[in-house]
Design an enzyme around this catalytic site. Structure first.
Site, mmCIF file in Angstrom:
data_model
loop_
_atom_site.group_PDB
_atom_site.id
_atom_site.type_symbol
_atom_site.label_atom_id
_atom_site.label_comp_id
_atom_site.label_asym_id
_atom_site.label_seq_id
_atom_site.Cartn_x
_atom_site.Cartn_y
_atom_site.Cartn_z
ATOM 1 N N HIS A 1 31.234 48.717 7.461
ATOM 2 C CA HIS A 1 30.295 47.799 8.113
ATOM 3 C C HIS A 1 30.198 46.490 7.307
ATOM 4 C CE1 HIS A 1 26.512 46.864 10.398
ATOM 5 N NE2 HIS A 1 26.259 46.178 9.296
ATOM 6 N N GLU A 2 29.925 46.620 6.017
ATOM 7 C CA GLU A 2 29.813 45.420 5.177
ATOM 8 C C GLU A 2 31.145 44.684 5.114
ATOM 9 O OE1 GLU A 2 26.948 44.545 4.667
ATOM 10 O OE2 GLU A 2 25.926 46.465 4.930
ATOM 11 N N HIS B 1 31.398 42.269 7.872
ATOM 12 C CA HIS B 1 30.695 41.031 7.498
ATOM 13 C C HIS B 1 31.532 40.239 6.498
ATOM 14 C CE1 HIS B 1 26.945 41.815 9.568
ATOM 15 N NE2 HIS B 1 26.691 42.926 8.906
ATOM 16 N N GLU C 1 27.005 40.513 13.275
ATOM 17 C CA GLU C 1 26.887 41.961 13.460
ATOM 18 C C GLU C 1 28.024 42.507 14.335
ATOM 19 O OE1 GLU C 1 24.653 43.304 11.630
ATOM 20 O OE2 GLU C 1 24.416 45.363 12.373
#
Lengths: 508, 508
Positions: free
Chosen positions: B272-273, B276, B302
């Site tokens: 997830h990170e 980003h 997101e």
């Protein structure tokens, strides 16, 4: 209604706190750069650092600060008793403000620009071992440093080099240092030659043990925790060039480096930084932003690091406590050694031509050679072009070694390339202060050696906390030394220490 | 002679770069605080951060910036073609300046003060599961947020809540979101109920394997490197609340957290990170300081994290490549599983009352409940006192779960306590954008699934780099979505994705 001197003092403290907070942020930029910053972040980091430097400079040189200091200085009640925090703060505010404002902007910019260029040229010159490449840069930096000294000024009975020393070691002059260094140099040089000629070198093979870096790191943490470093208010990380940064109140960061071989390099590096770290943690940070919360000088800072590294760390008492733990944490490599063997191994004397690899004794000679040379460069007695010859001749004379080339001679240190003249002597002053304080401490804590042998370093730490750290900048280095030891700084304690430590190791 | 608009634009860029550099320094303060700062450094860090916030605010709100923007706006040549970098920059400079200057200082101070208090009270209220304790704070924060919205303003055909959304998701209104959320909520809720009623849950026991954190860390690094994250321009560290910070050009820092159990928590957190992080690394940082170098909105940010976490990370193709490596790096625990079993296990649907523990499908319902409630709170349709009742009733209705108490109900999130209204919907918008983009990407890269199965993520990353990241803030979120997918954002792709992913897992 004008500002009263009491109000001026409060405003001064608020402005100074702001400047110090900005400075503490720039310390984080620096720490991160040396520890965790990814390579590709370097360009942005340079811009961040340079912007912060601008803000810090503006905060430190605001004309309002000059006005406020002048107001405070005019109030006898604030400044007459030099032993009060207030008087000490005002005295140091003046010093800092003068240092920050006396140099014209153009000179600061030129020093930065030429220094940055000269560092690059120095790197290339060192790599090629070609002094002539570096010579023009050195000449320029000497000349700019002289201009800097002229702006700062010095006492009528002093000399130009004093103005440069003053940046790092306030209230200490070239002639004072010379008076201490001269006998130290002669006697130490003779002693080292005697050790080399008549002594039997100890067995150092144990130092060649191969020990994984992560075990070394765990042992380092174990030791500094025992010495009293508060790990909830500080850290130990890995870097290329170890340092300690009192980053902010409650936040002291040390770094070290590990190699599989020579575990004692990392250990003593860590204990050295821990000495700096304990000083930072012991400063009265409740006065953050005021000079009274800051360290006295580089020499006194270095006395703390050298004391823990050498006077504690290379003692038999230390290893009596530490060896069983080292054997457990560092694995099997130390299984078959004993306290005596290990202590002897870490107290060898081996004259060489590289300062950063020097042992506890010869290190001082490396420094004194640099002191003499840079003093003569700044005064003009020695031409830059003649420097390598003098360097090599002094190494031959004092250390008995033949410098093979300038790379391993006068081009080995980065300092002069960016104008760090007056800095070197503080390394040796650190050893001198450490030894002189050590004699006093041992008189006042007769059980210290026995305590250390059981891993109890608390009374030593407490003594340093109370007698040195807690004072911040209240006293100058020499003043504090006299107050604590009853004598002005001299070469005798360091010589006594080195003789008594080294002679038995060499069977003398 | 006055300033020309071209000069004004250059000066604007220089001032903006300075403000951005200051902001990047404050990011380092924040990153360090969450990763390496020793506990005792917290007080000094608060002072550093607050001082930097002051400098940043001054830099962002300097009246000169307003003057310069106005000068640029008057030059048709600069602003008329909205597709140019210059026009986009000027449009966004205006937006940022208005956001920074429209709130009176008193309101900013009150929001900060009340928000800080309310956070403390919220913590206590949550711990005691006592909503009445938090009610007065919530009422105050809703009221202050309304005042904030009034200062920002909103379109004539819009509503007050739009002004708050605009902070996080520019050019997106409540009614637009509502139009997408309404069908998503109804169809997703029915689908989830159908899965629960008729499906056969997969075996998830493999997720309970116990795996040492350092092995998980090595696997995380291995995966993000393969996804294309440049570790020479970024880092992955450990923290309590994972985040990703585009700290500065060339310096993107992600964090994650590890537990022995549920290794997929850390893995998907890291992926997830990484989504980003890839966005941050893909932004045109050569224009650092200009809006064109920044991300579009929280929703688009997101979409990147959710795409890599869910659309990539929970696919069979991903595990086809990753499982053999996981088996090697994570040790024996995964020895006896296979791709199908593992993929099914990470695609379970389990309605619960805790948002941060929700699965990919039900997560959206958690968000839509919050969106409806905060919209009604801000408009005044819903009184704060009535909120818990509505909360519990909606959880019952949409997720079929009985909220046991307010601690695990309307007191579970910190957001509202410090006035974060308008933020929640961006989490679900991220999922929507991700799915809609994913359909387009797979049309344009038909081999993508096969590529992923061999560990080749380069064409996906390149597509995102070229079509999303490289544009920075040039387009608004909705605009970019239409340009890339040919359609405005809708609920259909996310619903299609979840149905096609989940149904087979449950044998439907």
């Amino acid at each position: 209604m004008g500002t009263t001197s009491a109000q001026a003092y409060q405003e001064l403290i608020a402005l100074s706190k702001k400047a110090s907070t900005l400075t503490s942020i720039s310390y984080l930029l620096g720490w991160d750069q040396e520890t965790y910053m990814p390579d590709a972040g370097a360009k942005a980091r340079a811009e961040q650092s340079s912007l912060m430097a601008e803000f810090i400079h503006d905060a430190q040189t605001a004309p309002r600060i000059g006005e406020l200091i002048a107001m405070c200085e005019q109030d006898a009640e604030l400044v007459s008793d030099q032993d009060t925090i207030t008087a000490a703060n005002i005295r140091e505010f003046r010093r800092d403000y003068d240092l920050a404002t006396k140099l014209p902007k153009e000179l600061v910019a030129e020093l930065a620009m030429v220094g940055s260029e000269a560092q690059h040229i120095w790197k290339e010159a060192r790599q090629k071992s070609d002094f002539t490449l570096f010579l023009p840069s050195l000449e320029k930096m000497v000349q700019l440093s002289r201009s800097k000294a002229e702006c700062y000024g010095w006492a009528d009975d002093g000399e130009i080099y004093d103005a440069l020393i003053n940046e790092y070691e306030p209230a200490t002059t070239s002639s004072q240092i010379q008076a201490i260094f001269a006998p130290l140099r002669d006697e130490l040089s003779s002693f080292i030659k005697q050790v080399q000629a008549d002594g039997t070198p100890p067995d150092t093979s144990i130092l060649d043990a191969s020990i994984p870096p992560d075990a070394q790191h765990r042992f380092g943490l174990f030791v500094i925790n025992q010495l009293g470093f508060d790990l909830s208010a500080g850290r130990l990380d890995t870097t290329t060039h170890p340092f300690c940064e009192g980053l902010a109140p409650g936040d002291t960061r040390m770094t070290t480096r590990y190699h599989e071989e020579r575990f004692t390099d990392a250990l003593y590096g860590t204990m050295h930084e821990c000495g700096h770290g304990l000083y930072e943690q012991g400063l009265p940070k409740e006065h953050f932003g005021q000079p009274i919360s800051e360290s006295i000088s580089l020499g006194i800072h270095e006395s703390q690091s050298r004391m823990w590294e050498n006077l504690v760390g290379r003692s038999e008492a230390f290893w009596t406590w530490a060896l069983p733990h080292a054997q457990k944490i560092l694995g099997g490599a130390l299984k078959n050694t004993d306290v005596k063997t290990l202590t002897n191994a870490v107290n060898t004397v081996s004259p060489s031509f590289i300062r950063v690899e020097a042992d506890e004794s010869t290190y001082n000679l490396h420094i004194m050679i640099r002191f003499g040379i840079e003093r003569a460069l700044i005064s003009g007695e020695l031409a830059c072009a003649d420097m390598p010859g003098v360097w090599n001749q002094q190494y031959q004379e004092l250390l008995g070694v033949q410098v093979p080339d300038d790379r391993r001679g006068c081009l080995q240190d980065v300092h002069w390339s960016f104008g760090l003249f007056g800095y070197f002597p503080t390394y040796c002053l650190g050893n001198l202060y450490a030894s002189q304080l050590w004699e006093t401490i041992n008189q006042q804590i007769p059980a210290l050696n026995d305590q250390m042998a059981t891993g109890d370093f608390s009374s030593l730490k407490q003594w340093l906390n109370q007698n040195i750290h807690a004072h911040g900048k209240r006293y100058h280095a020499g003043e504090l030394c006299e107050k604590l030891t009853g004598q002005s700084l001299s070469s005798a304690p360091l010589l006594r220490h080195l003789r008594s430590r080294i002679a038995p190791v060499y069977g003398l």
